[in-house]
Write an enzyme that holds these catalytic residues in place. Sequence first.
Site, PDB file in Angstrom:
ATOM      1  N   ARG A  50       0.876  -1.185   0.000  1.00  0.00           N
ATOM      2  CA  ARG A  50       0.000   0.000   0.000  1.00  0.00           C
ATOM      3  C   ARG A  50       0.905   1.223   0.000  1.00  0.00           C
ATOM      4  NH1 ARG A  50      -2.284   2.906   4.629  1.00  0.00           N
ATOM      5  NH2 ARG A  50      -4.467   3.386   4.233  1.00  0.00           N
ATOM      6  N   SER A 119     -12.407  -3.657  -0.714  1.00  0.00           N
ATOM      7  CA  SER A 119     -12.712  -3.211   0.648  1.00  0.00           C
ATOM      8  C   SER A 119     -14.198  -2.934   0.771  1.00  0.00           C
ATOM      9  CB  SER A 119     -11.976  -1.903   0.958  1.00  0.00           C
ATOM     10  OG  SER A 119     -10.598  -2.112   0.995  1.00  0.00           O
ATOM     11  N   LYS A 148      -5.418   4.547   9.922  1.00  0.00           N
ATOM     12  CA  LYS A 148      -6.064   5.187   8.766  1.00  0.00           C
ATOM     13  C   LYS A 148      -7.310   5.917   9.228  1.00  0.00           C
ATOM     14  CE  LYS A 148      -8.521   3.936   4.532  1.00  0.00           C
ATOM     15  NZ  LYS A 148      -8.854   2.916   3.561  1.00  0.00           N
TER      16      LYS A 148
HETATM   17  N1  TZP Z   1      -8.641  -0.052   6.022  1.00  0.00           N
HETATM   18  C1  TZP Z   1      -9.534  -0.131   7.010  1.00  0.00           C
HETATM   19  S1  TZP Z   1      -8.789  -0.011   8.522  1.00  0.00           S
HETATM   20  C2  TZP Z   1      -7.260   0.115   7.825  1.00  0.00           C
HETATM   21  C3  TZP Z   1      -7.355   0.082   6.444  1.00  0.00           C
HETATM   22  C4  TZP Z   1      -6.246   0.187   5.499  1.00  0.00           C
HETATM   23  C5  TZP Z   1      -6.018   0.249   8.617  1.00  0.00           C
HETATM   24  C6  TZP Z   1      -5.632  -1.022   9.254  1.00  0.00           C
HETATM   25  O1  TZP Z   1      -4.449  -0.840   9.981  1.00  0.00           O
HETATM   26  P1  TZP Z   1      -4.241  -1.459  11.425  1.00  0.00           P
HETATM   27  O2  TZP Z   1      -2.997  -0.791  11.932  1.00  0.00           O
HETATM   28  O3  TZP Z   1      -4.027  -2.927  11.280  1.00  0.00           O
HETATM   29  O4  TZP Z   1      -5.450  -1.090  12.245  1.00  0.00           O
END
Ligand code: TZP
Length: 219
Positions: A50, A119, A148
């Site tokens: 990503r 997603s 995020k």
């Molecule tokens: N999409 C939904 S939550 C997220 C993404 C890219 C972040 C997930 O990161 P983490 O640190 O595992 O919570």
Amino acid sequence: MNNLSATTKRRDLSLPRLYAILDPERCKGRPPPAVIDDLLRGGCRAVQLRVKNGGGREFYDVGLGAAESCRAAGALFIVNDRVDVALAVKADGVHLGQDDLPIACARKLVGENALIGISTHTLEQAREAEENGADYIGFGPVFGTATKETGYEPRGLDLLSRVCATVRLPVVAIGGITEQNVAAVWGAGARSAAMIGELMAAGDIAAKTRTIVALAEAG
Ligand code: TZP
Ligand code: MG
């Protein structure tokens, strides 16, 4: 494209229990190739790359090396968002968001053997992704996450269970998943758990990965 040969059917997909997401901005100063090696040494067999703020060149450069390392380890390698980069580095697939190319359009570009993940954040989106020909869905954020700005409230384990019970596709749960709660995520029916922060926060990424993989094997 990469580990999925023409003879490997997408419908036979058995996603690994851990789906690591590599984001060069989240590597805490460690070079992305070293982080990939740590993940693979720890037994991770699915890696998504990503790259949110770099240009296509950085995405391509990191992706090329990552694809090669994953191929050598027999791990799936998925590119986030960018169909062009997925094709250029011969990834196994591409992971799309709700605002990226439609699945049918991406399918025409990547071909029949590549994986397309999407997603989703609601049951309706999950159903729609299945109808539209996705190979797996991401669902989340399951828990709160600092990684995020999702714009979504945490969905929780109950909704995750409903999604997993509703769609036939493998579900990759995402958002706030840790060593402490990952068993509950798998228990809710998610085939796989995506992790960024939990893995990147570890001093020893290979050891942390090994611990999560062992939890999956123990469950
Ligand atoms: N999409 C939904 S939550 C997220 C993404 C890219 C972040 C997930 O990161 P983490 O640190 O595992 O919570
Ligand atoms: Mg995206």
